[in-house]
Write an enzyme that holds these catalytic residues in place. Structure first.
Site, PDB file in Angstrom:
ATOM      1  N   LYS A  88       0.843  -1.200   0.000  1.00 13.36           N
ATOM      2  CA  LYS A  88       0.000   0.000   0.000  1.00 13.36           C
ATOM      3  C   LYS A  88       0.873   1.243   0.000  1.00 13.36           C
ATOM      4  CE  LYS A  88      -3.198   2.438   3.138  1.00 13.36           C
ATOM      5  NZ  LYS A  88      -3.849   2.375   4.470  1.00 13.36           N
ATOM      6  N   ARG A  96      -7.476  -0.699   0.920  1.00 13.26           N
ATOM      7  CA  ARG A  96      -7.892  -1.945   0.261  1.00 13.26           C
ATOM      8  C   ARG A  96      -8.305  -1.695  -1.188  1.00 13.26           C
ATOM      9  NH1 ARG A  96     -12.032  -2.236   5.061  1.00 13.26           N
ATOM     10  NH2 ARG A  96     -10.216  -1.128   5.858  1.00 13.26           N
ATOM     11  N   LYS A 116     -10.675  12.156   8.461  1.00 14.15           N
ATOM     12  CA  LYS A 116     -10.261  11.756   9.808  1.00 14.15           C
ATOM     13  C   LYS A 116     -10.312  12.964  10.740  1.00 14.15           C
ATOM     14  CE  LYS A 116      -6.792   8.477   8.020  1.00 14.15           C
ATOM     15  NZ  LYS A 116      -7.234   7.219   8.659  1.00 14.15           N
ATOM     16  N   ASP A 120     -12.351   6.467   3.816  1.00 16.75           N
ATOM     17  CA  ASP A 120     -11.165   6.266   4.651  1.00 16.75           C
ATOM     18  C   ASP A 120     -10.730   4.804   4.668  1.00 16.75           C
ATOM     19  OD1 ASP A 120      -9.062   7.049   6.272  1.00 16.75           O
ATOM     20  OD2 ASP A 120     -10.199   6.824   8.128  1.00 16.75           O
TER      21      ASP A 120
END
Length: 488
Positions: free
Chosen positions: A260, A346, A272, A342
């Protein structure tokens, strides 16, 4: 990048000069000093100082006599001997280096403890020492930095093991390279700069670069990577480095590492809270770990093909950003409903995994600072390991044990499928907390039948406070696991 360290080996503890430091490992349950001239003096010193040998402690003391060991002795706490492993020697050597630098010595002598004279233990000590010199204060004025350590001599029963020193130094330097990237501010390392640094490193060590720019990412239908990256003014990149040894047959297995590479993560539209957002500069540590491992592999030259893939993007809020409720179409053809922007890691990884399969990967390991849930489950001591293939999970676990980096296997199967079921798409990217297994299960669908392991390094990639062997910041962990896996 932080400097490395020149390391020599000797079988005998020579006289130490007045400016030198001699370091000894002290175990909490019993002193285990190797046999050498002056060992009795050190045993007496332990009694005098009442140093307990607790893990992650150290003490610098001065000998009052004019013994052959010199005046300054570093006592390095190693905890209970029953719990000792490669990580013990790794940390002890790193601590000794940092004690020596803090004391502004020119030379350090590190005595391997009794019962730990194997080449594996020596390698762990060398790796730890090299990683011990790392500092992330590269934006400080020169006068605020500690002086260099001129060199280190390891007193060992294997004084001819120069090849061990060379290999371990390469691995330690590569872990430090990874740390440097992860400690960079987001403004200094956007995706395109990350790709440029990867290409520079690849050119230095003979790796093949096959990276894709943002136009190619869009053209190929990598909706996860493009969807995350399109909200930023900094364009995404897919970094691809190949190691292709002439000794490996063309039809040999292709090992793929996928990391990632979110160079900064605001959370996107699902933004966030601001308190700890500064740490999200390190959300590309999985990618940096892959590249650091490739750096080492290129120098160690194992007889197997390895590819490193880093889907890199910034996750930013803007009028162009992907929105909650949007659908992305992935490279593999599956659609994914974006419940939470957020949960972006993935989304880029699923395209990275699919691309690895397109390139012919026969085994895959992906790494990501993916979920806070794994920290709740395992803390900062162990990396979460997820896999749908027992054999490949065992191989990766064995590599982590050889490296002295702890992992713990977590469940990932269709018992948890409701976490990723969508009413309007093939999958959704988020199903609520706890989330580590749901995220891994989504990735497993893109790995399919290919042997695959997911390492959630959210808890182990970063030190929240200074350690005796490392500064606060990127840890460099998991580089050694990947190198061990590729070079086994």
């Amino acid at each position: 990048m932080s400097e490395s360290l020149q390391i020599e080996l000797t079988a005998k503890l020579a006289d130490a000069g007045k400016d030198d430091i001699v370091a000894f490992c002290v175990f909490a349950d019993a002193p285990r000093l190797s046999e050498f001239d002056g060992a009795d003096q050190i045993a007496a010193l332990l009694t005098e100082t009442e140093f307990a040998g607790d893990d992650d402690t150290s003490r610098l003391v001065h000998q009052t006599s004019s013994g052959t060991l010199g005046r300054r002795i570093a006592l390095i706490g190693c905890g209970d001997h029953a719990d000792a492993g490669r990580h013990t020697l790794h940390r002890a050597a790193g601590t000794a280096v940092r004690v020596a630098r803090g004391a502004q010595t020119g030379r350090l002598l590190f005595v391997m403890p009794a019962g730990h004279e194997s080449t594996d233990d020596l390698a762990a000590a060398v790796e730890g020492a090299v990683m011990g010199v790392y500092e992330n204060n590269f934006y400080k004025k020169a006068e605020g930095k500690q002086p260099r350590l001129d060199g280190m001599t390891i007193v060992t029963a294997n004084p001819e093991a120069a090849d061990v020193v060379r290999t371990a130094t390469i691995v330690g330097e590569s872990a430090n390279w990874t740390r440097h990237q992860a400690d960079e501010p987001g403004a200094s390392l956007p995706p395109q700069e990350f790709a440029r640094r990867a290409a520079t490193m690849a050119a230095e060590f003979g790796l093949i670069v096959e990276s894709l720019d943002s136009d190619e990412i869009q053209k190929r239908g990598m909706g996860g990577l493009w969807g995350v990256g399109k909200g930023s003014e900094e364009l995404p990149a897919l970094i691809v480095l190949r190691y292709e040894p002439e000794t490996a047959p063309a039809d040999d297995e292709l090992l793929a590492f996928v990391g990632k590479g979110i160079t900064f993560d605001t959370g996107g539209i699902s933004i966030k809270h601001g308190l700890d957002m500064w740490e999200m500069k390190s959300d590309m540590t999985g990618g940096a770990t892959v590249l650091g491992a490739m750096r080492a592999i290129a120098q160690l030259k194992p007889d197997r093909r390895v590819i490193g893939i880093v889907p890199a993007a910034e996750n930013m809020p803007s009028g162009k950003s992907i929105k909650p409720g949007d659908i992305i179409r992935s490279l593999a053809g599956f659609t994914v409903e974006v419940i939470d922007t957020d949960a972006e890691g993935r989304l880029v990884l699923l395209d990275g995994i699919a691309y690895a399969k397109e390139l012919g990967a026969t085994r895959i390991v992906d790494l990501a600072t993916l979920t806070g849930s794994i920290i709740v489950a395992l803390g900062t001591v162990r990396t979460g390991l997820f896999s749908t293939n027992d054999e490949w999970a065992a191989a990766v676990t064995a590599a982590s044990e050889r490296a002295g980096e702890k992992v713990w296997r977590m469940p990932v199967n269709d018992d948890y499928k409701k976490r990723i079921e969508s009413d309007i798409a093939d999958f959704k990217n988020y199903g609520g907390r706890p989330d580590a297994t749901g995220a891994a299960l989504l990735l497993s669908k893109f790995a399919g039948d290919t042997p695959w392991v997911h390492l959630d390094i959210a808890g182990t990639a970063w030190y929240d406070e200074r350690r005796s062997y490392a500064p606060k910041g990127a840890s460099g962990l998991s580089v050694r696991t990947l190198v061990n896996l590729a070079c086994d």
